[in-house]
Design an enzyme around this catalytic site. Structure first.
Site: not given
Length: 758
Positions: A80, A226
């Protein structure tokens, strides 16, 4: 053995041996035994950077400390925001350059799309002004469908492209200045995906695609989101990549309270935190005594508070300094670190000579139209990455695409720029919904509900069919066809059909005398010209009928019974505002001229001109606005249905809508708004406290209805919110009552061109 036989080697060989030995002394010193490996070589250091949204900017502060201590990094694995920072560092940008770039980002533009409005075609800019929200829903064969994420990713992708521009031709992440891995989640299979090749910017985007916030990335048959869902701190990935020892960095957040999870949003956020925290804890526990784990307490900085990224950087540097003693064993000499930095760090500012430009990925949209919108790049020129990004942003602002990317191919001195566009997957039929509520008292409640349908790109010039229906204080049914006449869409023709019914109040002083129902049925054809993204002119001819009947109130007042009104209409609109609702900067100008006479087979004979001008100034986040408006009947007698109305929370607080009515008026006003609270900063949503002063006069021939010049002041609480624009106002007008007024959602028209300011 004789003495001669026992002599040392010949002098020449001895000298060579001594010289060889002396050259090895610096290397031997640099490769002194290390406690982490027990060998004479420096251990390979793997840097692991955790996810955390805006909090992850703390990684930049940690990198600054590593550089200050001369700790070289041999490979990087990130998730991320950690994948973003790690990729930029792996691509060769020093920590302080990354810090400068991140601190300089306008996150409201990058994530919230602020600033895109100025790039929109003027026709779409004026059309979108009819809505209090930006949601469009597609009609597909499988049902209704919307955008894959709450936040558009175009700005993020443009930022990523700029940050790693120097490495865009590196497809094997092992060939980056520092070998690199990004971690994402295959949301269909639920598996961890380690990205080790391809487009570096795409890998970064996939790793940080928070489900529901950013749309997932389709890559090699997988749908990637993610990586924090499966591996927020990829220690094992770094070990597999190169690491003898690991420096792992993650963020510590305060434990939530019971109040934090009472709402549905709070509960979902906490569930995700538990999921991410669980897999992160396993990776932290895998760290050995030779590794270093740096935990950065991040305080109250939220995952979406990118406007506080600078604070996170400072916290990362502060807490990394607490680990200097532990990091010291990985510090190398200035000479060795300089050699490492020379191999790793790359200078920015890459430019490219373009031989050709190609648009790929279109199905309905004419690629020639896309190419005609380029403003900064063209074949035969040398361009910088930021110029390419600006033009991709402009293409995205056309409103036809969910994603616009670019790819450079070909030889170094003759690159081909490939603009890769993806049309909205939920099109080409779109629905938009809007609503509005306004009230000044229980008897003044007004409401509207609106639904619009649009079919985009019916032909190669961009023909667009629009239908709309609205119920409430102002009801209508309309259909129009916007047909550009050239590829660049500078010239257009637009036939329109409209059936409208609206209620308008008639006042004697402050007393409501009657409420009229005014009906219009007409057909109209406009010819127009779009000048850039800011100016549009139209000339149209309208043929139709209108009537005005008393709905309630005093009987005996005049009525109109299906009279024909054929008229010529000329309009000009100029718009540079950053937003429609509560603009903080930019200008708006609109002018209309209407002429009707018996020669047009009309029952009326009149000419009316009206114009408004506004200018807003951004003063450190606060806003100052100036407004001028006026209308005049140039000839004849204006019919009741065309009279100007002044009053209402949007135009003249303290007066009720329609309280002033006539054939001509003038208006001047100013307002100052203080930003008092941020709601969703990335989307430009905030609350303002405001103070307004206005003055105006409406004339109507009959002196009994001429109120003279009125001056008013008001205070307000207003804002752009997740449920639409909202305003609460307490207004006073000279010689009249103080009124508390409220509006939510799409502003309800108040009867003049001043409505277009809202």
């Amino acid at each position: 053995m004789t003495i001669e036989e026992a002599r040392p080697v010949r002098p020449a060989g001895y000298t060579a041996l001594v010289l060889w030995f002396l050259t090895q002394l610096p290397l031997a010193a640099a490769q002194s035994p290390d406690p982490a490996t027990g060998s004479g070589e420096r251990p390979r250091i793997g840097l692991v950077l955790a996810g955390g949204g805006a909090r992850g900017a703390a990684h930049i502060g940690v990198l600054k400390v590593l550089e200050d201590m001369r700790v070289p990094v041999d490979c990087i694995a990130g998730t991320s925001m950690g994948a973003l920072v790690g990729a930029v560092y792996a691509a060769g940008k020093p920590a302080r350059e990354i810090e400068t770039s991140v601190r300089g980002v306008d996150w409201s533009r990058t994530l919230g799309g602020q600033g895109l409005r100025d790039l929109m075609p003027i026709e779409k800019k004026l059309a979108v002004a009819s809505y209090s929200n930006s949601l469009d829903i597609g009609i597909t064969r499988t049902g209704l469908k919307g955008r894959g994420g709450l936040v558009a990713t175009q700005g993020v992708e443009g930022l990523l492209d700029e940050l790693v521009a120097e490495s865009q031709f590196t497809r094997d992440f092992d060939q980056l200045p520092i070998p690199y891995r990004a971690v994402a989640t295959d949301i269909l299979a639920g598996d961890m995906v380690v990205l080790d090749q391809g487009d570096l910017a795409v890998a970064m985007r996939a790793s940080m695609a928070i489900p529901g916030v950013f749309s997932p990335v389709e890559l090699d048959g997988k749908l990637l989101a993610d990586g924090g869902l499966v591996r927020n701190l990829p220690v094992d990935v770094a070990r597999d990549l190169c690491a003898d020892v690991v420096i792992a960095v993650w963020m510590e957040v305060p434990r939530p309270t019971a109040d934090d999870v009472r709402s549905s949003i709070g509960m979902v956020d906490q569930m995700l935190s538990v999921m991410v925290g669980s897999n992160q804890k396993e990776q932290i526990e895998s760290l050995t005594g030779d590794d270093i784990g740096i935990a950065v307490p991040i305080g109250d900085i939220g995952t979406a508070q990118f406007d506080r990224a600078g604070e996170a950087i400072d916290l990362g540097e502060t807490y990394a300094n607490n680990y200097r003693a532990a990091l010291a064993r990985f510090s190398v000499s200035e000479r060795e670190y300089a050699a490492w930095a020379t191999n790793v760090h790359r200078e920015g500012g890459a430019n490219y000579t373009l031989a050709a430009i190609e648009v790929v990925g279109t199905e309905r949209v004419n690629p020639a139209y896309v190419e005609s919108q380029l403003r900064h790049i063209e074949p035969g020129t040398t361009v910088m990455v930021d110029e390419i990004v600006r033009d991709t942003q402009g293409i995205y602002a056309l409103g036809d695409f969910e994603r616009v990317q670019y790819k450079l191919t070909g030889p170094v001195d003759a690159r081909t720029l490939e603009l890769q566009v993806r049309e909205k997957s939920w099109g080409p039929h779109f629905l938009r919904f809007d609503y509005g509520v306004a009230t000044g008292s229980s008897s003044d409640l007004q409401a509207i509900l609106r639904l619009d349908h649009e079919r985009a790109w019916l032909n190669q010039h961009g023909g667009r069919w629009h239908n709309g229906i609205q119920f409430g204080r102002q009801s209508f049914l309309t259909s129009d066809f916007y047909q550009p006449l050239d590829v660049e869409q500078r010239f257009f023709v637009q036939p329109i059909v409209m059936l409208e019914s609206r209620l308008e109040d008639i006042y004697l002083g402050e007393d409501r005398a009657a409420t009229y129902e005014i009906r219009d049925l007409y057909g109209q054809v406009d010819l127009g010209m779009n000048l850039g993204t800011r100016l549009q002119t139209r000339l149209g001819f309208r043929y139709g009928w209108q009537s005005a009947k008393i709905e309630t109130g005093i009987q005996g007042l005049p009525e109109l019974d299906r009279l024909r009104d054929s008229s010529l209409h000329f309009r000009v609109a100029y718009d540079t505002r950053n937003v429609v609702a509560l603009p903080t900067e930019g200008s708006f100008f609109a002018l209309r001229y209407t002429h009707s006479e018996p020669w047009f087979s009309s029952d009326f004979d009149y000419s009316v001109v009206e114009a408004v001008l506004s200018q807003s100034f951004d003063l450190n986040g606060n806003s100052l606005s100036l407004i001028l408006g006026g209308a005049d009947t140039l000839s004849g007698e204006t019919p009741a249905s065309q009279l100007i109305e002044l009053g209402g929370i949007q135009t003249f607080p303290g007066l009720r809508p329609g309280e002033l009515r006539g054939s001509e008026y003038w208006f001047v006003g100013t307002s100052y708004s203080w930003r008092i609270a941020e709601l969703v900063p990335l989307l430009g949503q905030a609350l303002y406290a405001g103070f307004r002063v206005q003055a105006g006069e409406v004339s109507f021939g009959d002196e009994l209805l001429d109120a003279g010049t009125l001056v008013g002041v008001s205070g307000s609480l207003s804002g752009r919110t997740p449920i639409g624009p909202v305003m609460l106002s307490l207004g006073w007008v000279d010689g009249r009552q103080v009124r508390l007024q409220f509006t939510l959602g799409k502003p309800i028209p108040e009867g003049s061109l001043l409505d277009e300011l809202n």
